[in-house]
Design an enzyme around this catalytic site. Structure first.
Site, PDB file in Angstrom:
ATOM      1  NE  ARG A  48      -3.329   3.216   0.904  1.00 27.19           N
ATOM      2  CZ  ARG A  48      -4.003   3.824  -0.093  1.00 27.19           C
ATOM      3  NH1 ARG A  48      -4.488   3.429  -1.187  1.00 27.19           N
ATOM      4  NH2 ARG A  48      -4.581   4.953   0.352  1.00 27.19           N
ATOM      5  CB  ILE A  49       1.744   3.486  -2.634  1.00 25.50           C
ATOM      6  CG1 ILE A  49       2.802   2.820  -2.714  1.00 25.50           C
ATOM      7  CG2 ILE A  49       2.651   5.253  -2.224  1.00 25.50           C
ATOM      8  CD1 ILE A  49       2.915   2.992  -4.706  1.00 25.50           C
ATOM      9  CG  HIS A  50      -1.948   5.929   3.079  1.00 24.72           C
ATOM     10  ND1 HIS A  50      -3.221   5.439   2.935  1.00 24.72           N
ATOM     11  CD2 HIS A  50      -1.765   6.927   4.239  1.00 24.72           C
ATOM     12  CE1 HIS A  50      -4.323   6.476   3.968  1.00 24.72           C
ATOM     13  NE2 HIS A  50      -3.282   7.380   4.660  1.00 24.72           N
ATOM     14  CB  CYS A  53      -4.408  11.719   4.455  1.00 18.26           C
ATOM     15  SG  CYS A  53      -6.645  13.177   4.832  1.00 18.26           S
ATOM     16  CB  CYS A  64     -10.662  12.200   3.514  1.00 18.08           C
ATOM     17  SG  CYS A  64      -9.866  12.049   4.842  1.00 18.08           S
ATOM     18  N   GLY A  91      -2.180  16.209   1.380  1.00 19.17           N
ATOM     19  CA  GLY A  91      -3.113  17.037   0.342  1.00 19.17           C
ATOM     20  C   GLY A  91      -2.608  17.052  -0.590  1.00 19.17           C
ATOM     21  CG  ASP A 124      -2.532  13.241  -7.315  1.00 13.36           C
ATOM     22  OD1 ASP A 124      -1.849  13.752  -6.873  1.00 13.36           O
ATOM     23  OD2 ASP A 124      -3.600  12.300  -7.499  1.00 13.36           O
ATOM     24  NE  ARG A 126      -1.540  11.784  -3.959  1.00 11.00           N
ATOM     25  CZ  ARG A 126      -2.638  10.844  -3.767  1.00 11.00           C
ATOM     26  NH1 ARG A 126      -2.537  10.087  -2.790  1.00 11.00           N
ATOM     27  NH2 ARG A 126      -3.672  11.205  -4.758  1.00 11.00           N
TER      28      ARG A 126
END
Length: 198
Positions: A48-50, A53, A64, A91, A124, A126
């Site tokens: 999982r790439i998280h 937040c 969210c 964010g 986005d 990121r």
């Protein structure tokens, strides 16, 4: 190239994990990896790439679904083993203060995409290249990626890491985040199925 800073054992309510800190360019805020299981014995590793937040992960905001996705992932890794990569990209890359400003614009009627644009940011901002470098540092070249985000999948297209399978993470919609989830589905192409977003 991912640079390790420190490593330690981290017992959690979800089970015992190893935690590694990687340089992010901001010393007090390193990227983090939590993993359990013997990674060397896994042919394909659940990942999982998280993106950070703080409002959802720390304060359990329901604007969210981030905090609930993180919790779901931790439970998954406790049961199946795997790797959580926690990136400091608050964010969708605009930072906490700008995210708060975007929240105010959303309260005035803009959706999450239009709010970011009104503040001068992309939909986005990121970057997932550091996550790929971290996986390479861990010696992982085949993964099952826990995500609903097609951009995360696209980030691996020209990398040395192969996505074998996508594992969906679906969180029940709440009144407070139904519009947000709908925008992620219709505006960003997120793979969100089975939720009543009307």
């Amino acid at each position: 190239m991912a640079m390790r800073l420190a490593e330690t054992r981290l017992p959690t309510i979800f089970g015992d994990f190893q935690m590694i800190a990687y340089a992010s360019g901001v010393e007090p805020l390193p990227h983090l990896v939590l993993y359990n299981g013997d990674l060397n014995s896994m042919n394909v590793v659940d990942v999982r790439i998280h993106s950070e937040c703080m409002t959802g992960d720390v304060f359990s905001s329901v604007r969210c679904d981030c905090g609930e996705q993180l919790e779901s992932s931790m439970k998954h890794f406790h049961e199946h083993g795997g790797v959580l990569i926690y990136l400091r990209q608050e964010g969708r890359g605009i930072g906490l203060v700008n995210k708060m400003k975007a929240y105010n614009l959303q309260d005035d009627g803009l959706d999450t995409i239009k709010a970011n644009h009104a503040l001068g940011f992309h939909t986005d901002d990121r970057d997932y290249s550091i996550a790929i470098s971290i996986l390479e540092d861990l010696g992982i070249d085949k993964i099952n990626l826990l995500t609903n985000n097609p951009e995360k999948i696209d980030a691996f297209l020209n990398s040395k890491v192969e996505i074998v399978e996508r594992i969906a993470i679906e969180i029940s919609a709440r009144a407070e985040n139904k519009a947000y989830l709908k925008t992620k589905k219709t505006g960003m192409g997120h793979f969100i199925k089975g939720l009543d977003l009307t």
